[in-house]
Enzyme design. Sequence first.
Site, PDB file in Angstrom:
ATOM      1  N   ASP A 131      10.599  30.398 -44.723  1.00  0.00           N
ATOM      2  CA  ASP A 131       9.185  30.630 -45.025  1.00  0.00           C
ATOM      3  C   ASP A 131       8.691  29.850 -46.232  1.00  0.00           C
ATOM      4  O   ASP A 131       7.537  29.998 -46.615  1.00  0.00           O
ATOM      5  CB  ASP A 131       8.948  32.119 -45.304  1.00  0.00           C
ATOM      6  N   ASP A 158      14.034  36.684 -47.955  1.00  0.00           N
ATOM      7  CA  ASP A 158      12.723  37.046 -48.509  1.00  0.00           C
ATOM      8  C   ASP A 158      11.620  36.231 -47.844  1.00  0.00           C
ATOM      9  O   ASP A 158      11.628  35.006 -47.875  1.00  0.00           O
ATOM     10  CB  ASP A 158      12.706  36.799 -50.019  1.00  0.00           C
ATOM     11  N   ASP A 180      16.664  32.749 -43.628  1.00  0.00           N
ATOM     12  CA  ASP A 180      16.333  33.080 -45.007  1.00  0.00           C
ATOM     13  C   ASP A 180      16.048  34.581 -45.017  1.00  0.00           C
ATOM     14  O   ASP A 180      15.833  35.185 -43.954  1.00  0.00           O
ATOM     15  CB  ASP A 180      15.112  32.261 -45.445  1.00  0.00           C
TER      16      ASP A 180
END
Length: 195
Positions: free
Chosen positions: A165, A11, A9
Amino acid sequence: MPFDALIFDLDGTLADTMPAHYVAWRSTMEKYGITFDEDRFYALGGKPSDKIVELLAGEQGIALDPHTVAIEKEEAFLLEISNVAPIEATVELVYEYRGRIPMAVATGAMRYVADLILGHIGLSNHFDACVTSEDTARHKPYPDVFLEAAKQLNVEPEHCRVYEDADLGVEAARRAGMEVVDVRNFFTPRRITVS
C-alpha cells in the site's frame, strides 16, 4: 493463481492501521517538538519506526534516542489497536489461498507489534513466514524484506506476488523482481484530522 507464493505487507494492506499509527505518531512526536504531517506520514509508509524518528529528528535538529522514541510510539499505537480493522479485500485472499500456496507477511513493523496486529485481526498462524524490521539490515525501498520472505517460503522471487500500500513498499517489491499489486487501487485508508 499464476504465482507460487503470496507476500503481504501488513500495515495498510492487511490491517487498516494507518489512522491509529498516525494518532500515535502525532502524540509521540509532539512531546519532542517534532512536526510530522499526515502526507509525510503516508510517504514514509513501510519505513521502520526508529528510522522515521532518526530522519525527522535529524531534519528538525532535535537530539534523541531513535530506538527509545520508536518504542514509545509503538506503545502509543497499541493503545489505539481497538480502532484497527482488517482490510477485507486482502484478508479474503489470505483465507482463499491458505493451505493452497505459501504465504508470508513482509513488514517494516517490529515483530511484537506485527504479532499483536495479526492476532487482533484474526490472522495469527495464517502465514508460513513473517519477516519484520528486525530480520533485515536494510528496509523498504530496498528489496531485502521481500527477498527474505521468498527465501523463507523457498520460492524464487520472480514467482511471488506482493500486495502493498505504500510507495516505498511497491518500489521494494519491484526491486525484488516480484509482481506487485498496489492495494491503493481498491482500498483508501481513512485520513485523520488532528488539530
